[in-house]
Design a protein around this motif. Structure first.
Motif, short mmCIF file in Angstrom:
data_model
loop_
_atom_site.label_atom_id
_atom_site.label_comp_id
_atom_site.label_asym_id
_atom_site.label_seq_id
_atom_site.Cartn_x
_atom_site.Cartn_y
_atom_site.Cartn_z
N TRP A 279 130.78 -9.79 -25.10
CA TRP A 279 131.30 -11.14 -25.34
C TRP A 279 132.44 -11.47 -24.38
CZ3 TRP A 279 135.73 -13.80 -26.51
CH2 TRP A 279 135.55 -15.13 -26.89
N LEU A 286 127.49 -17.26 -22.72
CA LEU A 286 127.00 -17.31 -24.10
C LEU A 286 127.27 -18.67 -24.74
CD1 LEU A 286 128.12 -13.76 -25.30
CD2 LEU A 286 125.77 -14.59 -25.17
N VAL A 294 120.99 -17.95 -29.34
CA VAL A 294 121.83 -16.82 -29.70
C VAL A 294 121.17 -16.01 -30.79
CG1 VAL A 294 124.05 -16.13 -30.66
CG2 VAL A 294 123.95 -17.97 -28.97
N GLU A 298 119.38 -11.40 -30.28
CA GLU A 298 120.30 -10.59 -31.06
C GLU A 298 120.75 -9.34 -30.31
OE1 GLU A 298 118.41 -9.71 -34.72
OE2 GLU A 298 118.78 -11.67 -35.59
N ALA A 303 126.25 -11.49 -28.29
CA ALA A 303 125.59 -12.61 -28.98
C ALA A 303 126.05 -12.73 -30.43
CB ALA A 303 124.08 -12.43 -28.92
N GLU A 306 129.42 -14.24 -30.56
CA GLU A 306 129.31 -15.67 -30.26
C GLU A 306 128.84 -16.45 -31.48
OE1 GLU A 306 129.19 -19.39 -28.40
OE2 GLU A 306 130.34 -17.58 -28.04
N SER A 307 127.92 -15.88 -32.24
CA SER A 307 127.48 -16.53 -33.47
C SER A 307 128.64 -16.66 -34.46
CB SER A 307 126.35 -15.73 -34.10
OG SER A 307 125.18 -15.78 -33.31
#
Length: 517
Positions: A279, A286, A294, A298, A303, A306-307
């Motif tokens: 990240w 991202l 995203v 996985e 990712a 970022e979620s």
């Protein structure tokens, strides 16, 4: 509120006996009643996240978690009373922030957790809403309130622990029932500067739905009565002492679960470092991806973080900020990922000292980070963590949620445990339906069924709109279902497994089981 209103429900003769020994004798009685409760003792044998049997006796259980939440909560309460009370209108309530009320609420906050932690909560909720037809399902917070208000016992009270209004109000993190009585989106928007919904409430099909709640329909009136002692609280607002307890729970949860997984050797430094570095190095790229991208990617490093960033920006715009999130990722990466996790825990004194230093430093930092919340913000209580600490808690909680709870081996084990609860509820429900053998059902379960049935009879008289059917047979069915759930939820992990085996005709501990039923 007056001190009398906050106390409520207290026997004067008992207060007279200890008045000279304590500045807050009524609240001290509450604290002692909670801590002397068998429901409190039971927490030593209830899973926090991972079982002691499968890892280490030093892993947290619900009791050690509750004790540490209580310690953190008291430290925060003292600081709030000293530095924050009176600084804003919301922090100027009569009575201030009583540290003993906070300790009692923190000690009680997990009493309602069933066997196997949050897994048990989810399974019992599905069973309650499905086969048993209980519209208010099962919820750990609501079960806690049911225990202190109805299921537990103390000398001189017909039901429950006869706790003061202040403590009962402080226990209720989500101070509503699934009915959301008196709460609507219009009410929240009209009474707040932001339209964000309180935690635990979400929109669904144009309506508001309580995902979390602190009382079943049966305890609606008791919770409403308790909150009358604080008439200035909005329908969705925590009391000051409840807000302190809630923050302390978040702090302990974010730190002690990491502690557990590090001790158990199941928190992979390689995997965690890959995600954090991914990240940090690719955050700009991202952020350009749409949310579905995203989710699909996985396995792309970064990712999942970022979620998380997107989720907190969506749900908590009152405090969420990209720079603060990036700073939190950086400091957790440095102190946890590249620091603590870089050396494997081997049980040595030096490893214990390293872990103790890490834990103490973070808890002290969070305790110093408590501030008055922005006015009229439904997403938080009267106090909150400052922006920096708030994001750090989110990132720390992400570590164990993402890297532990989603592990296939833990998922497999949890699916097995879910079948234990299904077996228990099904077998006991069938047993209660067996007219030829019903008299041999454990006496405590029969008492719980009778207590729940009386509650539904009262509900049919006073709030019939909450029930689909109010005929005698339907009320008996609801009482039986709630009683079975109450009984199963009161078991420890070990009891649940042993009783399920006995009900299947397999056990080596028959007489030990009999003593606990």
């Amino acid at each position: 509120m007056t001190d009398d209103a906050r106390v409520h429900r207290r026997e004067p003769e008992v207060l007279d006996e200890i008045q000279a020994a304590d500045d807050n004798p009524e609240y001290r009685i509450d604290l002692e009643r909670v801590r002397f409760s068998p429901y409190f003792s039971r927490l030593s044998a209830v899973t926090q996240v991972i079982s002691q049997a499968g890892a280490s006796p030093l892993i947290h259980n619900r009791l050690t978690h509750s004790l540490k939440v209580t310690a953190v909560a008291r430290a925060i309460a003292v600081a709030v009373e000293k530095s924050l009370v009176g600084t804003t209108p919301a922090l100027s309530q009569p009575g201030g922030c009583d540290a003993v009320v906070v300790q009692a609420a923190a000690s009680a906050h997990d009493l309602g957790h069933p066997p196997f932690g949050h897994l048990g909560e989810n399974v019992l909720n599905k069973i309650a809403r499905g086969p048993l037809g209980l519209a208010d399902g099962f919820e750990g917070n609501a079960q806690t309130y049911r225990i202190i208000a109805a299921l537990d016992v103390c000398d001189g009270a017909a039901l429950g622990l006869n706790l003061t209004a202040a403590v009962r109000t402080a226990v209720a993190k989500y101070p509503w029932t699934p009915e959301l009585d008196g709460i609507s989106r219009a009410t929240i928007v009209a009474e707040s500067a932001a339209s964000a919904l309180p935690r635990g409430i979400k929109p669904s099909g144009g309506e508001l739905v309580a995902r979390k709640y602190s009382a079943y329909y049966l305890e609606h009136d008791d919770l409403a009565e308790a909150r009358m002692s604080a008439p200035t609280l909005r329908p969705y607002e925590q009391s000051l002492e409840c807000s302190v307890m809630d923050i302390a729970d978040d702090i302990a949860y974010s730190i002690h679960d990491v502690d557990d997984f590090y001790r158990a050797g199941i928190l992979s430094q390689v995997a965690v470092a890959r995600e954090f570095r991914g990240w940090t190095e690719n955050s700009s790229a991202l952020r350009q991806l749409v949310a579905p991208g995203v989710d699909i990617a996985e396995n792309v490093p970064g990712a999942a973080l970022e979620s998380l960033r997107r989720r907190i920006l969506r749900d908590d715009p009152w405090i969420a900020e990209d720079d603060a999130f990036a700073d939190a990722v950086a400091v957790v990466s440095e102190d946890l990922v590249e620091g603590l996790l870089s050396t494997q825990f081997d049980g040595s004194i030096s490893a214990e000292r390293r872990l103790s230093t890490f834990t103490s430093r973070w808890i002290a930092h969070f305790e110093r980070s408590v501030v008055a919340a922005p006015p009229d913000t439904p997403r938080t209580g009267i106090i909150t963590l400052d922006r920096r600490a708030w994001h750090e808690v989110k990132v720390l909680k992400f570590v164990h949620k993402h890297f532990i709870l989603n592990r296939p081996d833990i998922a497999m084990y949890q699916r097995g445990l879910s079948q234990v609860l299904v077996t228990l509820v099904t077998a006991f429900s069938d047993w209660l339906d067996d007219d030829d053998d019903r008299k041999r059902v454990p006496r405590r379960m029969l008492e719980m069924v009778d207590l729940a049935t009386m509650g539904y009879l009262r509900l049919a008289r006073e709030r019939p709109h909450l029930l689909t059917d109010t005929d005698a047979a339907s009320l008996q069915r609801l009482g039986r279902g709630r009683g079975v759930i109450d009984y199963v939820a009161s078991l420890s992990d070990g009891q649940a497994i042993a009783v399920a085996e006995a009900l299947n005709g397999r056990t080596d501990r028959l007489w030990d089981i009999g003593q606990s039923l």
